[in-house]
Design a protein around this motif. Structure first.
Motif, PDB file in Angstrom:
ATOM      1  N   GLY A   1       0.788  -1.233   0.000  1.00  0.00           N
ATOM      2  CA  GLY A   1       0.000   0.000   0.000  1.00  0.00           C
ATOM      3  C   GLY A   1       0.817   1.278   0.000  1.00  0.00           C
ATOM      4  O   GLY A   1       0.254   2.365   0.047  1.00  0.00           O
TER       5      GLY A   1
ATOM      6  N   TRP B   1      -0.149   3.819  -2.732  1.00  0.00           N
ATOM      7  CA  TRP B   1      -1.360   4.613  -2.490  1.00  0.00           C
ATOM      8  C   TRP B   1      -1.051   5.722  -1.499  1.00  0.00           C
ATOM      9  O   TRP B   1      -1.522   6.849  -1.641  1.00  0.00           O
ATOM     10  CB  TRP B   1      -2.485   3.748  -1.915  1.00  0.00           C
ATOM     11  CG  TRP B   1      -2.825   2.520  -2.691  1.00  0.00           C
ATOM     12  CD1 TRP B   1      -2.795   1.234  -2.230  1.00  0.00           C
ATOM     13  CD2 TRP B   1      -3.281   2.422  -4.050  1.00  0.00           C
ATOM     14  NE1 TRP B   1      -3.201   0.355  -3.211  1.00  0.00           N
ATOM     15  CE2 TRP B   1      -3.508   1.061  -4.332  1.00  0.00           C
ATOM     16  CE3 TRP B   1      -3.520   3.374  -5.046  1.00  0.00           C
ATOM     17  CZ2 TRP B   1      -3.957   0.602  -5.570  1.00  0.00           C
ATOM     18  CZ3 TRP B   1      -3.967   2.923  -6.279  1.00  0.00           C
ATOM     19  CH2 TRP B   1      -4.181   1.557  -6.537  1.00  0.00           C
ATOM     20  N   ILE B   2      -0.254   5.378  -0.481  1.00  0.00           N
ATOM     21  CA  ILE B   2       0.050   6.384   0.538  1.00  0.00           C
ATOM     22  C   ILE B   2       0.837   7.541  -0.076  1.00  0.00           C
ATOM     23  O   ILE B   2       0.606   8.705   0.262  1.00  0.00           O
ATOM     24  CB  ILE B   2       0.776   5.726   1.725  1.00  0.00           C
ATOM     25  CG1 ILE B   2      -0.256   4.901   2.496  1.00  0.00           C
ATOM     26  CG2 ILE B   2       1.454   6.753   2.614  1.00  0.00           C
ATOM     27  CD1 ILE B   2       0.226   4.243   3.731  1.00  0.00           C
TER      28      ILE B   2
ATOM     29  N   ILE C   1       0.479   8.845  -2.890  1.00  0.00           N
ATOM     30  CA  ILE C   1      -0.430   9.784  -3.545  1.00  0.00           C
ATOM     31  C   ILE C   1      -0.919  10.810  -2.509  1.00  0.00           C
ATOM     32  O   ILE C   1      -1.045  11.996  -2.795  1.00  0.00           O
ATOM     33  CB  ILE C   1      -1.646   9.063  -4.164  1.00  0.00           C
ATOM     34  CG1 ILE C   1      -1.219   7.827  -4.954  1.00  0.00           C
ATOM     35  CG2 ILE C   1      -2.479  10.019  -4.996  1.00  0.00           C
ATOM     36  CD1 ILE C   1      -0.768   8.045  -6.348  1.00  0.00           C
ATOM     37  N   ALA C   2      -1.182  10.323  -1.285  1.00  0.00           N
ATOM     38  CA  ALA C   2      -1.583  11.248  -0.219  1.00  0.00           C
ATOM     39  C   ALA C   2      -0.396  12.114   0.211  1.00  0.00           C
ATOM     40  O   ALA C   2      -0.568  13.279   0.579  1.00  0.00           O
ATOM     41  CB  ALA C   2      -2.136  10.468   0.970  1.00  0.00           C
TER      42      ALA C   2
ATOM     43  N   TYR D   1      -2.537   4.040   7.355  1.00  0.00           N
ATOM     44  CA  TYR D   1      -3.749   4.392   6.607  1.00  0.00           C
ATOM     45  C   TYR D   1      -4.582   5.418   7.365  1.00  0.00           C
ATOM     46  O   TYR D   1      -5.136   6.341   6.773  1.00  0.00           O
ATOM     47  CB  TYR D   1      -4.564   3.133   6.300  1.00  0.00           C
ATOM     48  CG  TYR D   1      -3.705   2.067   5.685  1.00  0.00           C
ATOM     49  CD1 TYR D   1      -3.153   2.265   4.425  1.00  0.00           C
ATOM     50  CD2 TYR D   1      -3.378   0.904   6.377  1.00  0.00           C
ATOM     51  CE1 TYR D   1      -2.315   1.325   3.857  1.00  0.00           C
ATOM     52  CE2 TYR D   1      -2.541  -0.049   5.813  1.00  0.00           C
ATOM     53  CZ  TYR D   1      -2.020   0.170   4.553  1.00  0.00           C
ATOM     54  OH  TYR D   1      -1.179  -0.755   4.011  1.00  0.00           O
TER      55      TYR D   1
ATOM     56  N   ALA E   1      -2.870   8.636   6.907  1.00  0.00           N
ATOM     57  CA  ALA E   1      -3.128   9.186   5.574  1.00  0.00           C
ATOM     58  C   ALA E   1      -4.520   9.813   5.524  1.00  0.00           C
ATOM     59  O   ALA E   1      -4.716  10.869   4.920  1.00  0.00           O
ATOM     60  CB  ALA E   1      -2.991   8.099   4.510  1.00  0.00           C
TER      61      ALA E   1
ATOM     62  N   LEU F   1      -8.984   9.015  -2.617  1.00  0.00           N
ATOM     63  CA  LEU F   1      -7.990   8.453  -1.699  1.00  0.00           C
ATOM     64  C   LEU F   1      -8.602   8.011  -0.378  1.00  0.00           C
ATOM     65  O   LEU F   1      -8.159   7.015   0.204  1.00  0.00           O
ATOM     66  CB  LEU F   1      -6.887   9.482  -1.443  1.00  0.00           C
ATOM     67  CG  LEU F   1      -5.928   9.636  -2.613  1.00  0.00           C
ATOM     68  CD1 LEU F   1      -5.010  10.814  -2.390  1.00  0.00           C
ATOM     69  CD2 LEU F   1      -5.109   8.372  -2.814  1.00  0.00           C
TER      70      LEU F   1
ATOM     71  N   LEU G   1     -10.104   4.640  -0.781  1.00  0.00           N
ATOM     72  CA  LEU G   1      -9.018   3.669  -0.955  1.00  0.00           C
ATOM     73  C   LEU G   1      -8.371   3.314   0.383  1.00  0.00           C
ATOM     74  O   LEU G   1      -8.164   2.136   0.709  1.00  0.00           O
ATOM     75  CB  LEU G   1      -8.000   4.298  -1.905  1.00  0.00           C
ATOM     76  CG  LEU G   1      -6.883   3.460  -2.457  1.00  0.00           C
ATOM     77  CD1 LEU G   1      -7.439   2.237  -3.157  1.00  0.00           C
ATOM     78  CD2 LEU G   1      -6.103   4.286  -3.462  1.00  0.00           C
ATOM     79  N   MET G   2      -8.054   4.327   1.179  1.00  0.00           N
ATOM     80  CA  MET G   2      -7.400   4.078   2.471  1.00  0.00           C
ATOM     81  C   MET G   2      -8.313   3.247   3.380  1.00  0.00           C
ATOM     82  O   MET G   2      -7.856   2.397   4.148  1.00  0.00           O
ATOM     83  CB  MET G   2      -7.080   5.398   3.182  1.00  0.00           C
ATOM     84  CG  MET G   2      -6.030   6.222   2.489  1.00  0.00           C
ATOM     85  SD  MET G   2      -4.488   5.347   2.409  1.00  0.00           S
ATOM     86  CE  MET G   2      -3.773   6.045   0.943  1.00  0.00           C
ATOM     87  N   MET G   3      -9.623   3.514   3.274  1.00  0.00           N
ATOM     88  CA  MET G   3     -10.554   2.809   4.155  1.00  0.00           C
ATOM     89  C   MET G   3     -10.650   1.321   3.804  1.00  0.00           C
ATOM     90  O   MET G   3     -11.057   0.520   4.643  1.00  0.00           O
ATOM     91  CB  MET G   3     -11.916   3.485   4.112  1.00  0.00           C
ATOM     92  CG  MET G   3     -11.867   4.837   4.827  1.00  0.00           C
ATOM     93  SD  MET G   3     -13.413   5.710   4.766  1.00  0.00           S
ATOM     94  CE  MET G   3     -14.416   4.701   5.828  1.00  0.00           C
TER      95      MET G   3
ATOM     96  N   PHE H   1      -8.057  -0.596   3.370  1.00  0.00           N
ATOM     97  CA  PHE H   1      -7.027  -1.245   4.186  1.00  0.00           C
ATOM     98  C   PHE H   1      -7.481  -1.339   5.636  1.00  0.00           C
ATOM     99  O   PHE H   1      -7.228  -2.324   6.322  1.00  0.00           O
ATOM    100  CB  PHE H   1      -5.709  -0.468   4.090  1.00  0.00           C
ATOM    101  CG  PHE H   1      -5.081  -0.565   2.733  1.00  0.00           C
ATOM    102  CD1 PHE H   1      -4.232  -1.615   2.422  1.00  0.00           C
ATOM    103  CD2 PHE H   1      -5.360   0.369   1.751  1.00  0.00           C
ATOM    104  CE1 PHE H   1      -3.656  -1.723   1.166  1.00  0.00           C
ATOM    105  CE2 PHE H   1      -4.789   0.268   0.498  1.00  0.00           C
ATOM    106  CZ  PHE H   1      -3.933  -0.779   0.208  1.00  0.00           C
ATOM    107  N   ILE H   2      -8.152  -0.289   6.099  1.00  0.00           N
ATOM    108  CA  ILE H   2      -8.609  -0.286   7.486  1.00  0.00           C
ATOM    109  C   ILE H   2      -9.656  -1.387   7.688  1.00  0.00           C
ATOM    110  O   ILE H   2      -9.619  -2.132   8.670  1.00  0.00           O
ATOM    111  CB  ILE H   2      -9.149   1.115   7.860  1.00  0.00           C
ATOM    112  CG1 ILE H   2      -8.012   2.144   7.724  1.00  0.00           C
ATOM    113  CG2 ILE H   2      -9.719   1.116   9.273  1.00  0.00           C
ATOM    114  CD1 ILE H   2      -8.444   3.584   7.833  1.00  0.00           C
TER     115      ILE H   2
END
Lengths: 288, 340
Positions: free
Chosen positions: A201, A204-205, A207-208, A254, A257, B139, B142-144, B146-147
Motif C-alpha cells: 500500500g 497509495w500512501i 499519492i496522499a 492508513y 493518511a 484516496l 481507498l485508504m478505508m 485497508f482499514i
C-alpha cells in the motif's frame, strides 16, 4: 539516536523516491494511481536483478527502467487516449501487482545476496540530494516552468509553444522511473527479499503524501520521513507488547493518511497551496 | 497523422468493445508464451468453464459479489463520485453479516440488513467528508479499504475466533438460519438472484427516478447541478448509501452464501474487479450483470489454469487489467478517427 535517524531515513527513502516522481507527474497535470503497481513491479525486478547479479546499482537502474515502461502504459491511455486518469491508474496498479505476482512466484522466499550497505547508504543520500535538485528544477528553471504551466493551464501552455503531450509523457515516465527505484530499494536494501504484496500500500500512501507535500519536492522530504517514522513506530509498538492487537498498529499508516487528507485535501487548503489546476483533466488540442 | 472527431454510435461501440477484448486476449497470450504454455491450449480450457453445467454454476457463484458491487459502483461513477472503496465496503458488509449471524440470532433478513447497513456506513464516511468538508473521495475510500480488511483480520484472529477451531483464524460456522439457501437443484445460492434483481433496480433508479436524474446531472457538472437547484450533498449521500450498501451485500453473499463463516481474506480484490466491470459495462447497471458474469468466468478460468498448467492466480489480475486498459483505450476510437 543515530540508529533511529538512520532507521527513519531507511523507512522514508522509498516513500520519498516515489513521492518525488508523483509530484512531477501531478505538477504536469497527470495523477498516476498506478504507483502501487509500479513500486511492486520495481520491487520484484530489483530483487530478481540483485539475486542474479549481486549488483545494487544495476538493480536500481533496471527497476527504474521497468517502472518507466509500465508508467508509459498510463501515459498512452490517459494522455494520448484521454481516458479517465483514475480508472487508468487503477488498471495500471492491477497490471503491476499482477505481473509482479506472476513472474515473482519463483523468487518468493529466496535469500538475497548479502547487502553491501550497513547504516547510511548511498540511495538515502541520493534521494535527499535529488529532492533539492528537483526543487531547483521545478521552481528555478525553464523546464520546471513548462511542467507547472502544463499542469496549471494546458491550453495557455500550448499557446506559448509548449508541447503539452510531450511534457506530460516525460513527467509520467520520470515518475515511473523513480517509482521503480523505490520498489527496488524496498526489496534489495530495506527488507531484502521478495514476497507478493511487498509494496504493502505504499504507492497509495505516496499519492496522499504528494498532497501533504503540497506538490513541492522539498516538502516531500518531510512528508516522507513522517510516514517512514510512522512505519518504524508501528514496528516498535508491536515489539513492546502493550496488549494491543497488531492489526491496529498496521492501520496506523492508513489512518494517518486519512488524517492528512482530512486536513490538507480540503478545498480551502487546495486553493491556498499551489494545487495544479488541471490535475486529472485530459488535454485535447482539438477541443481546446 | 491527425485526429478527427466522429459521432459515437451503438454498432461502432460494440465493434470496438469486441476488438478491445480480442486485443486483451492477444496480449494475455504473451503471458502464457512467457512461461512456455501454448496459448491455444490454455484458452481451450475456457470450454470446461463456459460449456459445462458445473462450470456455469461456479461462474454464477463467483459472479454474485462482482455483480452486486459493480452495480453499486455504476451509480457512483455516473455521478463522477470516485468510490474506489468497494473492497472495504465488502469487508464491512461481511462484518455486519457476521455480527447478525453469530451474535444477534442469525435470521437471514437481519444478516442481509446489517450487511447492507455496515457497507453503507463505511461508504457514508468518505461521502460525508466529500460533501461537508470537500475532501476528495478517491484516496479516502481507498485508504478505508485497508482499514476494513485489517478490522476483519483483527476479529478473526482475535475476539471472534472459534475456540473450537484448532487455532485456525476462522469464526464459528454461521447457524443454518443465516445461510443463503441454494436455488433448487443447483449449487448456486440465492445471492445470484439478488444480484440480478439489484442490477434491474439500479437501472430503474438511474432511468426512472429523480435521484437517477440528479446523479447524471451531478456527473456531468457539479456546478450545473447546483444551478439547477439540486441538493448535491443529499443526492450524493443517498447514492453512497445504495452504492456502498450493495458492496456490503456483496460481502454478505460471500460469507453467508459461500464461506458460511468469516476468514481473514473474504475478497481477493472483488472490489477492484468491480471497478473494471462497472467501467467495461459503460456504467450501465443492466450490462454489469452480463459483464460481471464474464468476469466471474475469468475467475473460474483462472482456477482452471492454475490446476492445468500450475499458473499463478495473479494471471487473472493481469488479464483483468489488460481488459480494462484496452477497453478504455478503445473508447477513444469511438470519439475520434485517425486520418493519415
Amino acid at each position: 539516536m543515530l540508529e533511529l535517524l538512520i532507521g527513519l531515513l531507511g523507512a522514508g527513502t522509498p516513500y520519498l523516491l516515489a513521492t518525488l516522481g508523483e509530484v512531477y507527474a501531478e505538477r504536469s497535470g497527470v495523477m498516476n494511481l498506478g504507483l502501487e503497481g509500479i513500486i511492486s513491479l520495481g520491487a520484484f525486478t530489483g530483487f530478481a536483478v540483485f539475486y542474479q547479479t549481486g549488483s545494487i546499482p544495476l538493480a536500481m537502474l533496471l527497476s527504474g527502467v521497468v517502472g518507466l515502461l509500465l508508467s508509459l502504459v498510463h501515459a498512452v491511455v490517459s494522455i494520448s487516449f484521454r481516458a479517465n486518469q483514475i480508472v487508468s491508474g487503477i488498471a495500471l496498479s492491477m497490471l503491476g501487482l499482477g505481473l509482479s505476482g506472476f513472474f515473482g512466484r519463483s523468487y518468493v522466499g529466496l535469500k538475497a545476496p548479502p547487502t553491501p550497505f550497513h547504516g547510511l547508504d548511498p540511495i538515502m543520500i541520493f534521494a535527499l540530494v535529488l529532492s533539492f535538485v528537483l526543487w531547483v528544477v521545478m521552481f528555478r528553471t525553464r523546464v520546471g516552468l513548462m511542467v507547472r504551466a502544463t499542469g496549471e493551464n494546458p491550453s495557455a501552455a500550448d499557446a506559448q509553444g509548449i508541447d503539452v503531450y510531450k511534457v506530460r509523457y516525460a513527467c509520467v515516465a520520470f515518475g515511473g522511473f523513480l517509482g521503480g527505484m523505490a520498489g527496488a530499494y524496498l526489496s534489495t536494501i530495506y527488507t531484502p527479499m521478495w514476497i507478493e504484496g511487498l509494496s504493502a500500500g505504499r504507492g497509495w500512501i505516496c499519492i496522499a503524501l504528494v498532497i501533504l507535500a503540497s506538490w513541492n519536492p522539498l516538502r516531500a522530504i518531510i512528508a516522507s520521513y513522517i510516514f517512514g517514522g510512522i512505519e518504524i513506530l508501528q514496528f516498535r509498538l508491536q515489539v513492546l507488547n502493550l496488549g494491543v492487537r497488531p492489526e491496529f498498529y498496521l492501520m496506523l499508516p492508513y489512518l494517518s493518511a486519512m488524517a492528512v487528507l482530512l486536513v490538507f485535501s480540503r478545498e480551502t487548503m487546495r486553493k491556498k497551496w499551489a494545487f495544479p489546476a488541471a490535475l486529472a483533466q485530459p488535454y485535447s488540442r482539438e477541443e481546446a | 497523422m491527425r485526429l478527427e472527431p466522429r459521432r459515437p454510435s451503438r454498432p461502432l461501440s460494440l465493434l470496438i468493445t469486441l476488438i478491445s477484448l480480442l486485443l486483451a486476449l492477444a496480449a494475455g497470450s504473451l503471458l502464457f508464451v512467457s512461461v512456455g504454455v501454448n496459448p491455444i491450449e490454455a484458452y481451450s480450457k475456457a470450454s470446461d468453464v463456459f460449456l459445462t453445467t458445473r462450470g456455469l454454476e461456479e461462474i454464477c457463484v463467483r459472479a454474485t459479489p462482482l455483480i452486486l458491487a459493480s452495480v453499486g459502483l455504476t451509480l457512483a461513477f455516473r455521478a463522477s463520485f470516485w468510490n474506489i472503496g468497494s473492497e472495504g465496503q465488502i469487508y464491512m458488509g461481511a462484518f455486519g453479516a457476521g455480527l447478525a449471524a453469530l451474535y444477534l440470532g442469525g435470521s437471514l433478513p437481519l444478516v442481509l440488513l446489517l450487511g447492507f447497513a455496515f457497507g453503507a456506513l463505511w461508504g457514508l464516511i468518505p461521502a460525508f467528508m466529500r460533501v461537508k468538508l470537500k475532501v476528495n473521495e478517491t484516496l479516502t475510500t481507498l485508504m478505508m479499504n485497508f482499514i476494513a480488511t485489517l478490522w476483519i483480520s483483527y476479529l478473526v484472529y482475535g475476539p471472534w475466533r472459534d475456540p473450537k477451531g484448532y487455532g485456525f483464524p476462522l469464526t464459528p460456522e454461521f447457524p443454518p438460519s443465516a445461510i443463503l439457501p441454494n436455488l433448487p437443484g443447483t449449487s448456486v445460492n440465492l445471492g445470484f438472484v439478488l444480484a440480478i434483481a439489484m442490477s434491474i433496480v439500479a437501472y430503474f433508479i438511474m432511468e426512472r427516478t429523480e435521484l437517477g436524474f440528479e446523479l447524471k446531472v451531478i456527473g456531468g457538472s457539479e456546478k450545473a447541478a447546483i444551478y439547477a437547484g439540486i441538493d448535491v450533498s443529499k443526492a450524493l449521500m443517498l447514492m453512497m448509501v445504495i452504492s456502498a450498501g450493495l458492496s456490503g451485500l456483496a460481502g454478505v453473499s460471500i460469507v453467508s452464501g459461500v464461506m458460511h463463516r468469516l476468514r481473514p481474506v473474504i475478497s481477493p480484490g472483488y472490489g477492484y474487479t468491480a471497478i473494471i466491470i462497472a467501467w467495461v459495462s459503460r456504467l450501465n447497471p443492466l450490462l454489469t450483470a452480463l459483464v460481471g458474469f464474464l468476469f466471474g468466468g475469468l475467475l473460474v478460468f483462472g482456477d482452471a489454469l492454475q490446476i492445468a498448467f500450475n499458473l499463478p492466480v495473479s494471471s487473472v489480475q493481469v488479464f483483468q487489467a489488460l481488459i480494462l486498459i484496452f477497453a478504455i483505450s478503445g473508447s477513444f476510437f469511438e470519439k475520434y478517427r485517425i486520418r493519415w
